[in-house]
Write a protein that holds these residues in place. Structure first.
Motif: not given
Length: 219
Positions: A50-74
């Motif tokens: 979870h910390q890695l996903a946050y640091a890379l501005a994405t989601t755990p799902e994307w890191i694990l499976y390559g699915k889902g949108e990258e976390q949007k910076d709003d």
């Protein structure tokens, strides 16, 4: 072609221009751990994921499976505008001993005031450039007569000043001069920017008062 987790982690890190070391520091893990994630030896899990996903501005799902949108910076960008500070304009004569007399200086010692947003110390001062020796007819940089230079009297090592615009006082003179400090082995010079004026050789015959950090000019 579907990418693997290790490839996604590395590609995303490079995309963000983040080193393995800085990423590891942000996550509170060793650089070796990040290296192992990127070569597939181990996989991030639990809180690290979870910390890695946050640091890379994405989601755990994307890191694990390559699915889902990258976390949007709003995050709303609110520009930080540093408030200007007042800088005293003093005479070329006063500039020669400003740091020694600063603590006892009076308002009557100040010719006028200018402002700057540059990072300077409390003892910074300004000078009005006189003469045409720093007027460069061939372009920039050029400091024409009447321009105001902001001077920082605390400049560290002398070697750091070569190639920079400085304020110096030559032996036998009482007024400070604005020139470019140049090293042309084995000699050093105070160099005018105007080629019509001759360089001034220096060899222990001058004292550097400060470094010019900003130039302002009214048109």
């Amino acid at each position: 072609m579907k990418t693997e987790m290790k490839d996604r982690i590395r590609a995303r890190r490079l995309q963000l221009d983040v080193t393995q070391q800085s990423l590891a520091k942000k996550l509170g893990v060793s650089r070796v751990s990040v290296t192992k994630w990127e070569n597939g030896t181990t996989k991030p899990d639990g809180e690290n994921l979870h910390q890695l996903a946050y640091a890379l501005a994405t989601t755990p799902e994307w890191i694990l499976y390559g699915k889902g949108e990258e976390q949007k910076d709003d995050t709303k960008v609110i520009p930080f505008i540093k408030p200007p500070i007042a800088i005293p304009i003093i005479s070329a004569v006063q500039a020669g001993h400003w740091t020694e007399s600063y603590a006892s200086s009076k308002l009557t010692d100040v010719i006028s005031w200018t402002q700057t947003t540059a990072e300077v110390s409390d003892e910074a001062f300004a000078l009005i450039v006189r003469g045409e020796s720093m007027t460069n007819p061939n372009g920039l940089p050029s400091i024409p007569e009447g321009a105001i230079v902001i001077v920082e009297p605390h400049f560290g090592q002398l070697d750091d000043l070569f190639g920079k615009i400085v304020v110096a006082v030559l032996d036998g003179t009482s007024e400070a001069t604005v020139k470019k400090l140049v090293w042309d082995s084995p000699f050093s010079y105070l160099m005018p920017l105007n080629p019509a004026f001759k360089p001034i050789p220096i060899d222990g015959n001058c004292r550097i008062v400060g470094r010019v950090v900003q130039i302002t000019q009214n048109l």
